[in-house]
Design a protein around this motif. Structure first.
Motif, PDB file in Angstrom:
ATOM      1  N   LEU A   1       0.948  -1.086  -0.004  1.00 52.74           N
ATOM      2  CA  LEU A   1       0.203   0.029   0.049  1.00 52.74           C
ATOM      3  C   LEU A   1       0.929   1.374   0.035  1.00 52.74           C
ATOM      4  O   LEU A   1       1.502   1.570   0.994  1.00 52.74           O
ATOM      5  N   GLN A   2       0.973   1.861  -1.070  1.00 55.74           N
ATOM      6  CA  GLN A   2       1.502   3.161  -1.136  1.00 55.74           C
ATOM      7  C   GLN A   2       0.803   4.258  -0.882  1.00 55.74           C
ATOM      8  O   GLN A   2      -0.153   4.366  -1.531  1.00 55.74           O
ATOM      9  N   MET A   3       1.115   5.193   0.044  1.00 51.40           N
ATOM     10  CA  MET A   3       0.397   5.828   0.710  1.00 51.40           C
ATOM     11  C   MET A   3       1.109   7.488   0.538  1.00 51.40           C
ATOM     12  O   MET A   3       2.301   7.720   0.993  1.00 51.40           O
ATOM     13  N   ASN A   4       0.688   8.227  -0.143  1.00 49.75           N
ATOM     14  CA  ASN A   4       1.222   9.481  -0.534  1.00 49.75           C
ATOM     15  C   ASN A   4       0.296  10.623  -0.092  1.00 49.75           C
ATOM     16  O   ASN A   4      -0.911  10.401   0.251  1.00 49.75           O
ATOM     17  N   SER A   5       0.786  11.818   0.123  1.00 47.27           N
ATOM     18  CA  SER A   5      -0.016  13.131   0.326  1.00 47.27           C
ATOM     19  C   SER A   5      -0.967  12.704   1.676  1.00 47.27           C
ATOM     20  O   SER A   5      -2.087  12.891   1.982  1.00 47.27           O
ATOM     21  N   LEU A   6       0.052  12.501   2.608  1.00 48.34           N
ATOM     22  CA  LEU A   6      -0.861  11.793   3.924  1.00 48.34           C
ATOM     23  C   LEU A   6      -1.158  12.937   4.733  1.00 48.34           C
ATOM     24  O   LEU A   6      -0.679  13.974   4.607  1.00 48.34           O
ATOM     25  N   LYS A   7      -2.458  12.466   5.535  1.00 48.37           N
ATOM     26  CA  LYS A   7      -3.157  13.732   6.255  1.00 48.37           C
ATOM     27  C   LYS A   7      -3.286  13.039   7.637  1.00 48.37           C
ATOM     28  O   LYS A   7      -3.092  11.953   7.870  1.00 48.37           O
ATOM     29  N   PRO A   8      -3.151  13.973   8.739  1.00 46.70           N
ATOM     30  CA  PRO A   8      -3.440  13.512   9.870  1.00 46.70           C
ATOM     31  C   PRO A   8      -4.732  12.533  10.290  1.00 46.70           C
ATOM     32  O   PRO A   8      -4.477  11.605  11.017  1.00 46.70           O
ATOM     33  N   GLU A   9      -5.732  12.699   9.420  1.00 43.71           N
ATOM     34  CA  GLU A   9      -6.899  11.808   9.534  1.00 43.71           C
ATOM     35  C   GLU A   9      -6.480  10.522   9.017  1.00 43.71           C
ATOM     36  O   GLU A   9      -7.491   9.377   9.233  1.00 43.71           O
ATOM     37  N   ASP A  10      -5.413  10.124   8.425  1.00 46.10           N
ATOM     38  CA  ASP A  10      -4.909   8.995   7.850  1.00 46.10           C
ATOM     39  C   ASP A  10      -4.258   8.223   9.167  1.00 46.10           C
ATOM     40  O   ASP A  10      -3.959   7.055   9.064  1.00 46.10           O
ATOM     41  N   THR A  11      -4.142   8.572  10.196  1.00 47.04           N
ATOM     42  CA  THR A  11      -3.549   8.233  11.434  1.00 47.04           C
ATOM     43  C   THR A  11      -4.180   7.006  11.868  1.00 47.04           C
ATOM     44  O   THR A  11      -5.638   6.967  12.095  1.00 47.04           O
ATOM     45  N   ALA A  12      -3.716   5.817  11.992  1.00 43.54           N
ATOM     46  CA  ALA A  12      -4.460   4.496  12.229  1.00 43.54           C
ATOM     47  C   ALA A  12      -3.657   3.411  12.454  1.00 43.54           C
ATOM     48  O   ALA A  12      -2.421   3.335  11.955  1.00 43.54           O
ATOM     49  N   ILE A  13      -4.209   2.241  12.901  1.00 46.26           N
ATOM     50  CA  ILE A  13      -3.533   1.004  12.763  1.00 46.26           C
ATOM     51  C   ILE A  13      -4.058   0.371  11.595  1.00 46.26           C
ATOM     52  O   ILE A  13      -5.291   0.358  11.280  1.00 46.26           O
ATOM     53  N   TYR A  14      -2.944   0.027  10.654  1.00 42.14           N
ATOM     54  CA  TYR A  14      -3.440  -0.606   9.339  1.00 42.14           C
ATOM     55  C   TYR A  14      -3.234  -2.019   9.144  1.00 42.14           C
ATOM     56  O   TYR A  14      -2.053  -2.818   9.532  1.00 42.14           O
ATOM     57  N   TYR A  15      -4.144  -2.655   8.906  1.00 43.67           N
ATOM     58  CA  TYR A  15      -4.514  -4.035   8.807  1.00 43.67           C
ATOM     59  C   TYR A  15      -4.230  -4.563   7.536  1.00 43.67           C
ATOM     60  O   TYR A  15      -5.160  -4.195   6.643  1.00 43.67           O
TER      61      TYR A  15
END
Length: 123
Positions: free
Chosen positions: A80-94
């Motif tokens: 999972l390539q994640m670009n332009s990350l935002k604070p609301e993307d904060t989480a545990i990813y499964y």
């Protein structure tokens, strides 16, 4: 079936991370793979899914245009390539996998899960 997620970390808003999920225990290339995330006090939510071949993908509206899911069937790994990350993307990813070969958006369609990797995006 075992799934091992990695690649999380702390990043500033606007930054990028790439998550990996290595699978073992069955023929990886036959089955759907997906990424979900869970923020504190919230339900686990769908992020992205990819079919057995990598030819079909679906994304949550909140990550369209910023995240890209891909898989390498020779390495039994989904990314999972994640670009332009935002604070609301904060989480545990499964990462998860199920019994279908096609894309799946519902949590109940996944019966194996990795241990999760923390992603924290600072503002």
């Amino acid at each position: 079936v075992q799934l091992q997620a990695s690649g999380g970390g702390l990043v500033e808003a606007g930054g990028s991370l790439r998550l990996s999920c290595a699978a073992s225990g069955r023929t990886f290339s036959r089955y759907v793979m997906g990424w979900f995330r869970q923020a504190p006090m919230k339900e686990r939510e769908f992020v992205a899914t990819i079919d057995w071949s990598g030819g079909s993908t679906v994304y949550a509206d909140s990550v369209v245009g910023r995240f890209t899911i891909s898989r390498d069937n020779a390495k039994d790994t989904v990314y999972l390539q994640m670009n332009s990350l935002k604070p609301e993307d904060t989480a545990i990813y499964y990462c998860g996998t199920g019994s279908s070969s096609q894309t799946r958006l519902r949590r109940r369609d996944y019966n194996y899960w990795g241990q999760g990797t923390q992603v924290t995006v600072s503002s």
